[in-house]
Design a protein around this motif. Structure first.
Motif, mmCIF file in Angstrom:
data_model
loop_
_atom_site.group_PDB
_atom_site.id
_atom_site.type_symbol
_atom_site.label_atom_id
_atom_site.label_comp_id
_atom_site.label_asym_id
_atom_site.label_seq_id
_atom_site.Cartn_x
_atom_site.Cartn_y
_atom_site.Cartn_z
ATOM 1 N N LEU A 187 -12.864 98.012 128.744
ATOM 2 C CA LEU A 187 -14.237 97.526 128.659
ATOM 3 C C LEU A 187 -14.432 96.352 129.604
ATOM 4 C CD1 LEU A 187 -14.790 97.663 124.789
ATOM 5 C CD2 LEU A 187 -15.209 99.440 126.515
ATOM 6 N N PRO A 188 -15.619 96.216 130.186
ATOM 7 C CA PRO A 188 -15.817 95.191 131.221
ATOM 8 C C PRO A 188 -15.778 93.754 130.696
ATOM 9 C CG PRO A 188 -17.897 96.286 130.703
ATOM 10 C CD PRO A 188 -16.827 97.059 129.995
ATOM 11 N N ASN A 189 -16.325 93.517 129.528
ATOM 12 C CA ASN A 189 -16.424 92.131 129.041
ATOM 13 C C ASN A 189 -16.257 92.095 127.515
ATOM 14 O OD1 ASN A 189 -18.891 89.586 128.768
ATOM 15 N ND2 ASN A 189 -16.820 89.314 129.459
ATOM 16 N N PRO A 190 -15.055 92.461 126.999
ATOM 17 C CA PRO A 190 -14.889 92.598 125.542
ATOM 18 C C PRO A 190 -14.658 91.245 124.866
ATOM 19 C CG PRO A 190 -12.830 93.100 126.641
ATOM 20 C CD PRO A 190 -13.823 92.816 127.730
ATOM 21 N N ASP A 191 -15.155 91.114 123.633
ATOM 22 C CA ASP A 191 -14.816 89.980 122.761
ATOM 23 C C ASP A 191 -13.700 90.453 121.829
ATOM 24 O OD1 ASP A 191 -16.716 88.400 123.906
ATOM 25 O OD2 ASP A 191 -18.240 88.761 122.375
ATOM 26 N N ILE A 192 -12.469 89.915 122.038
ATOM 27 C CA ILE A 192 -11.286 90.412 121.331
ATOM 28 C C ILE A 192 -10.765 89.331 120.381
ATOM 29 C CG2 ILE A 192 -8.952 91.333 121.566
ATOM 30 C CD1 ILE A 192 -9.681 92.192 124.400
ATOM 31 N N VAL A 193 -10.469 89.728 119.138
ATOM 32 C CA VAL A 193 -9.802 88.869 118.162
ATOM 33 C C VAL A 193 -8.697 89.692 117.524
ATOM 34 C CG1 VAL A 193 -10.008 87.525 116.041
ATOM 35 C CG2 VAL A 193 -11.877 87.515 117.697
ATOM 36 N N VAL A 194 -7.483 89.109 117.464
ATOM 37 C CA VAL A 194 -6.331 89.801 116.869
ATOM 38 C C VAL A 194 -5.832 88.970 115.694
ATOM 39 C CG1 VAL A 194 -4.029 90.739 117.271
ATOM 40 C CG2 VAL A 194 -5.726 90.750 119.114
ATOM 41 N N THR A 195 -5.600 89.614 114.557
ATOM 42 C CA THR A 195 -5.041 88.925 113.385
ATOM 43 C C THR A 195 -3.808 89.654 112.898
ATOM 44 O OG1 THR A 195 -6.367 90.136 111.761
ATOM 45 C CG2 THR A 195 -7.310 88.096 112.651
ATOM 46 N N VAL A 196 -2.832 88.858 112.458
ATOM 47 C CA VAL A 196 -1.644 89.384 111.783
ATOM 48 C C VAL A 196 -1.527 88.651 110.471
ATOM 49 C CG1 VAL A 196 0.840 89.713 111.879
ATOM 50 C CG2 VAL A 196 -0.508 89.905 113.974
ATOM 51 N N GLN A 197 -1.490 89.396 109.373
ATOM 52 C CA GLN A 197 -1.527 88.780 108.045
ATOM 53 C C GLN A 197 -0.426 89.346 107.160
ATOM 54 O OE1 GLN A 197 -5.072 89.528 105.754
ATOM 55 N NE2 GLN A 197 -4.671 87.856 104.340
ATOM 56 N N SER A 198 0.382 88.415 106.592
ATOM 57 C CA SER A 198 1.371 88.804 105.586
ATOM 58 C C SER A 198 0.717 88.720 104.215
ATOM 59 C CB SER A 198 2.586 87.876 105.645
ATOM 60 O OG SER A 198 3.434 88.118 104.545
ATOM 61 N N LEU A 199 0.911 89.748 103.428
ATOM 62 C CA LEU A 199 0.264 89.799 102.119
ATOM 63 C C LEU A 199 1.099 89.151 101.027
ATOM 64 C CD1 LEU A 199 -1.226 93.409 102.304
ATOM 65 C CD2 LEU A 199 -2.218 91.239 103.048
ATOM 66 N N GLN A 200 2.328 88.724 101.351
ATOM 67 C CA GLN A 200 3.178 88.016 100.395
ATOM 68 C C GLN A 200 3.898 86.884 101.115
ATOM 69 O OE1 GLN A 200 4.619 92.090 98.588
ATOM 70 N NE2 GLN A 200 5.260 90.458 97.229
ATOM 71 N N SER A 201 4.146 85.797 100.368
ATOM 72 C CA SER A 201 4.630 84.567 100.993
ATOM 73 C C SER A 201 6.060 84.677 101.516
ATOM 74 C CB SER A 201 4.546 83.404 99.993
ATOM 75 O OG SER A 201 5.353 83.666 98.855
ATOM 76 N N GLU A 202 6.833 85.646 101.059
ATOM 77 C CA GLU A 202 8.226 85.748 101.514
ATOM 78 C C GLU A 202 8.339 86.248 102.960
ATOM 79 O OE1 GLU A 202 8.314 86.045 97.055
ATOM 80 O OE2 GLU A 202 7.083 86.831 98.687
ATOM 81 N N LEU A 203 7.314 86.920 103.439
ATOM 82 C CA LEU A 203 7.299 87.385 104.826
ATOM 83 C C LEU A 203 6.360 86.466 105.600
ATOM 84 C CD1 LEU A 203 8.297 89.637 106.771
ATOM 85 C CD2 LEU A 203 6.155 90.852 106.276
ATOM 86 N N ARG A 204 6.903 85.761 106.599
ATOM 87 C CA ARG A 204 6.139 84.740 107.303
ATOM 88 C C ARG A 204 5.849 85.165 108.736
ATOM 89 N NH1 ARG A 204 3.978 82.431 103.707
ATOM 90 N NH2 ARG A 204 3.620 80.522 104.915
ATOM 91 N N VAL A 205 4.654 84.801 109.212
ATOM 92 C CA VAL A 205 4.258 85.098 110.590
ATOM 93 C C VAL A 205 4.552 83.868 111.439
ATOM 94 C CG1 VAL A 205 2.420 85.898 112.105
ATOM 95 C CG2 VAL A 205 2.419 86.563 109.696
ATOM 96 N N LEU A 206 5.420 84.026 112.440
ATOM 97 C CA LEU A 206 5.852 82.892 113.248
ATOM 98 C C LEU A 206 5.072 82.751 114.546
ATOM 99 C CD1 LEU A 206 9.739 83.084 112.929
ATOM 100 C CD2 LEU A 206 8.094 81.966 111.430
ATOM 101 N N ARG A 207 4.706 83.885 115.176
ATOM 102 C CA ARG A 207 4.041 83.789 116.468
ATOM 103 C C ARG A 207 3.196 85.030 116.699
ATOM 104 N NH1 ARG A 207 7.863 83.232 121.513
ATOM 105 N NH2 ARG A 207 7.866 85.510 121.465
ATOM 106 N N LEU A 208 2.051 84.835 117.382
ATOM 107 C CA LEU A 208 1.205 85.924 117.842
ATOM 108 C C LEU A 208 0.841 85.590 119.276
ATOM 109 C CD1 LEU A 208 -0.473 88.485 117.410
ATOM 110 C CD2 LEU A 208 -2.278 87.059 116.425
ATOM 111 N N SER A 209 1.096 86.518 120.227
ATOM 112 C CA SER A 209 0.928 86.170 121.639
ATOM 113 C C SER A 209 0.620 87.418 122.453
ATOM 114 C CB SER A 209 2.195 85.503 122.173
ATOM 115 O OG SER A 209 3.301 86.398 122.101
ATOM 116 N N VAL A 210 0.248 87.150 123.712
ATOM 117 C CA VAL A 210 0.132 88.202 124.725
ATOM 118 C C VAL A 210 1.367 88.105 125.600
ATOM 119 C CG1 VAL A 210 -1.177 89.064 126.691
ATOM 120 C CG2 VAL A 210 -2.384 88.160 124.701
ATOM 121 N N SER A 211 2.141 89.170 125.682
ATOM 122 C CA SER A 211 3.401 89.138 126.424
ATOM 123 C C SER A 211 3.290 89.757 127.810
ATOM 124 C CB SER A 211 4.512 89.834 125.632
ATOM 125 O OG SER A 211 4.134 91.161 125.318
ATOM 126 N N ALA A 212 2.253 90.557 128.064
ATOM 127 C CA ALA A 212 2.078 91.169 129.390
ATOM 128 C C ALA A 212 0.660 91.697 129.508
ATOM 129 C CB ALA A 212 3.090 92.301 129.610
#
Length: 875
Positions: A187-212
Motif C-alpha cells: 500500500l502506498p501510505n499505510p497506517d500500521i500498528v503491531v501489538t504482541v500481547q501475552s494473556l498470562q503473566s508467566e510469559l513475558r514480551v521482551l521486544r517488538l521490532s522491525v528486523s528487515a
C-alpha cells in the motif's frame, strides 16, 4: 549534462524515476556537485534513493556521495522525508581512451514520489530541480515538471503475511523465543500498528521490532527506530504483558503503483522476543496474540501457544580468554585482571565464574585477597547483566582467596543482521590485593579462573611492598538506645562500638579486641553492622560471618576476649563521590551480659574495647562504664541503714518515689523498705532506709516495672552489729549471731531467752549505743520489747535489769555501773501472747553514755520467753 525522466501525471503514492547523465572531459575533474530539490514551493514531493548507477569505460576513478536534507519533523520517526540534497562527484579521472560519448558519462539515478496533496489543486504543476556547480559556480540546471492529480487511486495490490514459527511450541523456563512475521506491504501510505500481547503473566514480551525491510522501504527507513523494548534489567528478567509498535503516518511504499505483483521488495519483517518466567508451571500452556492493524482495521492476527518446560540446558560461556594484564604486583596495593566471556547468540544465561588465588610452591597458601568482580564492557547484544559475588577461603587461611561470581546475562541477539561482527561478549574485571603477612616479595601467585568446563590461569609476581601510613589517630565511641548504661542479672545490654578512621589513610593490619582487662561482662552476640564505603576497598566479606575471629568460650556459651583480625585495613575515598564521616566508620553491634561464673556485686564496671595497629599513633583503648543492677550479698546477716548514690543527672526528691530497697535474710523471702532523704553534697546523695533491715542480700529496685530511673551507681551503708555489742560467756558466737535480729526495728523477729540448764543460763549484753543506734554522748532511753518478760526489776519468774557504766573504761563486764530508771508511763504488759514493752531512762553524762548493759535471767527451766526488740534514742 542531461536528465532523462518521466514527464507524467502523478497521484498520491506515485513515484517517478529520473536519470541524470554527467559527461566529463579527459583528465581529472576535482569536483562537481549536483543539488536536487524535490519540491521548490509546497511540500508535495520528496526524494527517494539517489545513487550512482553506471560509469563509462573511460572513468577509471572517482569518489561520490549523496548528502541529503531531511524534514526535521521526520528525523525521529524512523522514516525520513528527504526534501533534497547534494550529490558530489570528486576526483573524476577520465582516461579519454574512447571517443564514445557514453564512455565518459556517469549516470546518477534518483526518484521522487508524492508525499502529500494537501493544499494542492487539480492539475497544478511541480518541478524537481537539478543544479550543477563546479568550484561553487553554477554551470548547469534543469527542471523536470510533473502535473499533480488530486484523485485518490485505488491500490492495485493487497498486503500478504507469512509466518514460519509454529502455532504450538515448548519453551524452557528462563529461556527466550524469537517469533518472526513477514508482512508484504504494497500500500502506498499505510497506517500500521503491531501489538504482541501475552494473556498470562508467566510469559513475558521482551521486544517488538522491525528486523528487515524490502527495497521499496529500505533507503528511507531507519530500522534502529523501529524497536520497542519491555525488558527491565533487575534481579530477574522482566518484560511486559503487551508491547505495541506504531509506524509513522507518513510511511510510504515508493513503488506501490508499479504493475509488478506484491513481492519481497514490499517486505516489513516483524520480530518479537518472548520469555518464559522461572515461576511458570512446567507443562502449563501460555497463549500469545500477535496482531497487525492497517488503517485502524485488523489485517492479520494469530495466537501462538507456548508450553513451559523445566530447564534442560546448562548455560556455559561459549568462549573465555584472559586479556593482557600487568603481571607485577605489590603487597597492599590493589590490582586487576580482565577476562573476556562470549555467550551464545540468543537467550537468558546465568553462569558461575570462580577466581581462586594461591601462592605457588607454598602448599596452596593464600596470599592474595579477592575483592570483587565487575562488568566493564559488553557487546551491543548484551542488554542486561548482573553480578552476585560469594567469597570463601581455603584451609586455615584468614584471607578470602576464593571468589565465585554469579553472572546473569540477557542476550536479546541482534535486532538487525550484523555479519562478521561479534556482539555477544562482555569483559569482567576481577580485583584483588596481595595481603601483608601472607605473601611477600618474590612470591608468585597463581590466579585460576574457571567457568564450567572452561578455565584459564594467570600468574602475578610480587615485586614490591606498599608503604603504609603511620601515626594515625582513630576514635572509638559507644552508643546505646537506653537512657542509662545499665544491666541486670539474667538480662543483656546492647551497644554499638563505632570506630572512626582517618580518610585516605591505610595502617596495614588491624586488630579489634573486646572486652579487655578484668571484667564481669561476657559477650552473648556480636556482628559487624556497618562498613563505611571508604573502608570497603580492603574489607573482606568473610569478616561478616565471624569465621576469622578468636575468642574464649565460657561455660554458659558466652564469649570473652573476642579478637577481630583485619589482615589489611584501609580507607580509600572514591574521588568522584563526596562522602560523609559515616563512610570512614566501622560499627560493631555487641550484646553483653553479666558473667555467671564469677561473683559480681552491684556496682559500676567498665566494658573496654582495644584497637591495635602498627600504623596507629598509639593503641586506642575506650571504656564504657556500665551500672550493674545486682543484689548485694553479705557473708553474715548485716544491718543496712542507708544507701549512698553517686550524684548524676537525676531528681534527688523524685528518686524516693521511684525506687525502693528489697532485701532478704534467706534469699527466699523478700521484703521492701522505703528510702528517706538524709544528706547531699557535691558528689553523692545519702538516703536512710526506713526499716534499717537485717539482710544477707539486698538490692535497689524500681517501684514500677521497666523503669530505668533506679539504674544508678550506689553503695549500701552497712553496720557490723557484732562489733557493736558483746554477750557474756558466748563461747562460739552463736548467741551473738542470733541477737542481731533484735536490732532490726521489727517486733516480729524474736530470739529465745535462756533458761536454767542452758549455757549460759543468763543473757547479759554490753551494747555500744553509738555504733548500734547512732546515739550522741548524752542521756538516752532504752526500750525493751519481748514476750513473757516483766518490767519489774524483781519478780517471781523473770529478771530484767538495764544499767549504764559510771566508771570508764570498763573491762569486759567488770566496772562500776548504775541502774537506769523504769518509766512507769512507758510500760505496757501483755495479758496474752503479745509482746510487753519496757522503757528505761538512763541519765548518763558524756562518755558514760556510750554503753548500756541489759541483763535477763530466770530461776525456771520450763518457761518460754523471747526478746523481740531493743532500740534507744537520746532524750
Amino acid at each position: 549534462m542531461s536528465v532523462e525522466g518521466e514527464n507524467s501525471d502523478l497521484h498520491l503514492g506515485y513515484k517517478s524515476n529520473m536519470t541524470l547523465k554527467v559527461a566529463f572531459p579527459s583528465g581529472t575533474t576535482p569536483s562537481v556537485t549536483i543539488t536536487i530539490s524535490a519540491s521548490s514551493t509546497k511540500l508535495a514531493m520528496a526524494l527517494g534513493d539517489t545513487n550512482m548507477a553506471r560509469r563509462g569505460g573511460n572513468i577509471i576513478y572517482l569518489r561520490y556521495g549523496f548528502y541529503y536534507i531531511v524534514l526535521s519533523s521526520t528525523k525521529s520517526s524512523g522514516f525520513y522525508t528527504i526534501l533534497g540534497g547534494n550529490f558530489t562527484l570528486e576526483n573524476v579521472d577520465n582516461s579519454g581512451s574512447s571517443t564514445n560519448y557514453e564512455d565518459s558519462v556517469v549516470d546518477v539515478e534518483t526518484e521522487a514520489y508524492v508525499t502529500s496533496i494537501d493544499s494542492i489543486t487539480e492539475g497544478e504543476q511541480y518541478v524537481v530541480r537539478f543544479t550543477a556547480y563546479n568550484n561553487g559556480v553554477s554551470i548547469w540546471n534543469r527542471d523536470v515538471t510533473y502535473t499533480m492529480r488530486t484523485a485518490i487511486m485505488d491500490p492495485p495490490k493487497t498486503p500478504e503475511v507469512f509466518v514460519t514459527f509454529p502455532d504450538t511450541s515448548d519453551l524452557e523456563r528462563g529461556m527466550m523465543a524469537r517469533i518472526s512475521v513477514d508482512l508484504w506491504m504494497p500500500l502506498p501510505n499505510p497506517d500500521i500498528v503491531v501489538t504482541v500481547q501475552s494473556l498470562q503473566s508467566e510469559l513475558r514480551v521482551l521486544r517488538l521490532s522491525v528486523s528487515a525491510v524490502g527495497d521499496n522501504f529500505n533507503f528511507l527507513m531507519k530500522l534502529d527506530k523501529y524497536v520497542v523494548k519491555g525488558v527491565v534489567c533487575d534481579e530477574t528478567v522482566t518484560g511486559n504483558d503487551t508491547l505495541e509498535l506504531v509506524f509513522p503516518t507518513h510511511l510510504a511504499n515508493l513503488d506501490a503503483y508499479s504493475p509488478t505483483p506484491v513481492s519481497s521488495k514490499d517486505l516489513i519483517q516483524l520480530e518479537s522476543l518472548v520469555y518464559m518466567d522461572l515461576t511458570s508451571l512446567a507443562g502449563a500452556t501460555f497463549p500469545l496474540d500477535f496482531t497487525i492493524y492497517v488503517d485502524n482495521s485488523v489485517l492479520w492476527t494469530k495466537t501462538f501457544q507456548f508450553t513451559s518446560k523445566a530447564p534442560v540446558t546448562i548455560p556455559v560461556a561459549s568462549n573465555m580468554k584472559m586479556l593482557p594484564n600487568n603481571k607485577n604486583v605489590a603487597v597492599g596495593r590493589p590490582f586487576s585482571m580482565d577476562l573476556n566471556l562470549t555467550f551464545p547468540e540468543f537467550g537468558v544465561f546465568q553462569i558461575n565464574v570462580t577466581v581462586k588465588s594461591v601462592v605457588r610452591g607454598k602448599s596452596g597458601k593464600a596470599g592474595v585477597m579477592m575483592k570483587d568482580i565487575t562488568v566493564q564492557l559488553t557487546g551491543s547484544n548484551i542488554l542486561c547483566h548482573s553480578v552476585k559475588m560469594h567469597f570463601s577461603k581455603t584451609g586455615q587461611s584468614k584471607v578470602q582467596n576464593v571468589m565465585v561470581a554469579v553472572i546473569g546475562v540477557t542476550n536479546l541477539g541482534s535486532q538487525l543482521p550484523s555479519p562478521n561482527e561479534d556482539k555477544n561478549w562482555l569483559v569482567l574485571r576481577a580485583s584483588a590485593i596481595p595481603v601483608p603477612g601472607y605473601t611477600e616479595i618474590g612470591d608468585t601467585n597463581s590466579m585460576d579462573i574457571s567457568s564450567g568446563p572452561r578455565n584459564v590461569s594467570e600468574e602475578v609476581d610480587v615485586t614490591s611492598i606498599e608503604t603504609f601510613d603511620q601515626n594515625l589517630v582513630y576514635v572509638v565511641d559507644f552508643y546505646h538506645k537506653d537512657s542509662m548504661a545499665c544491666i541486670s542479672e539474667n538480662q543483656t545490654f546492647e551497644i554499638l562500638v563505632n570506630i572512626t578512621t582517618e580518610r585516605n589513610k591505610s595502617p596495614g593490619s588491624l586488630f579489634v579486641q573486646f572486652p579487655v582487662d578484668e571484667t564481669p561482662f561476657s559477650v552473648h552476640e556480636y556482628k559487624i553492622v556497618h562498613v563505611g564505603e571508604n573502608l570497603l576497598p580492603c574489607f573482606q566479606s568473610i569478616q561478616l560471618d565471624g569465621s576469622l575471629d578468636k575468642f574464649t568460650v565460657y561455660n554458659d556459651g558466652s564469649l570473652g576476649n573476642v579478637t577481630l583480625e583485619f589482615p589489611l585495613f584501609c580507607n580509600k575515598e572514591d574521588p568522584l563521590r563526596a562522602s560523609t564521616v559515616l563512610a570512614d566508620q566501622l560499627t560493631i553491634r555487641v550484646v553483653m551480659g553479666i558473667r555467671n561464673d564469677i561473683q559480681v556485686e552491684g556496682s559500676t564496671a567498665g566494658f573496654s574495647v582495644l584497637v591495635k595497629s602498627s600504623g596507629l599513633l598509639q593503641n586506642v583503648l575506650a571504656t564504657l562504664d556500665i551500672i550493674i543492677e545486682k543484689m548485694t550479698f553479705f557473708e553474715k546477716l548485716s544491718m543496712v541503714h542507708g544507701i549512698e548514690i553517686l550524684k548524676t543527672d537525676f531528681d534527688v526528691t523524685q528518686f524516693v518515689s521511684n525506687c525502693e530497697v528489697t532485701y532478704s535474710k534467706d534469699s527466699l523471702n523478700y521484703q521492701s523498705t522505703n528510702l528517706q532523704f538524709e544528706t547531699e553534697n557535691a558528689t553523692h546523695v545519702v538516703y536512710n532506709l526506713e526499716d534499717r533491715p537485717l539482710s544477707t542480700n539486698i538490692g535497689l529496685v524500681p517501684v514500677s516495672p521497666n523503669s530505668t530511673s533506679c539504674c544508678v551507681a550506689h553503695k549500701f551503708l552497712v553496720k557490723n552489729l557484732e562489733e557493736g555489742f558483746e554477750v557474756f560467756n558466748d563461747i562460739n558466737g552463736t548467741i551473738t549471731s542470733n541477737m542481731i535480729s533484735v536490732f532490726d526495728s521489727k517486733n516480729d523477729t524474736c530470739v529465745k531467752l535462756p533458761v536454767i540448764g542452758q549455757t549460759p543460763p543468763i543473757l547479759w549484753m554490753r551494747i555500744n549505743t553509738s555504733m548500734i543506734w547512732g546515739l550522741a554522748p548524752s542521756a538516752f532511753q532504752l526500750t525493751v520489747i519481748g514476750q513473757g518478760i516483766s518490767c519489774n526489776k524483781h519478780n517471781n519468774v523473770t529478771l530484767l535489769q538495764v544499767l549504764f557504766p559510771i566508771s570508764s573504761p570498763m573491762i569486759g563486764f567488770q566496772g562500776d555501773m548504775t541502774y537506769c530508771q523504769l518509766s512507769d508511763d512507758l510500760v505496757s504488759h501483755s495479758n496474752n501472747d503479745g509482746p510487753s514493752r519496757c522503757t528505761y531512762q538512763c541519765p548518763c553524762v558524756g562518755p558514760h553514755c556510750s554503753e548500756v548493759l541489759v541483763f535477763f535471767a530466770t530461776a525456771y527451766s520450763n518457761i518460754e520467753w523471747n526478746l523481740c526488740e531493743l532500740f534507744a534514742n537520746n532524750i
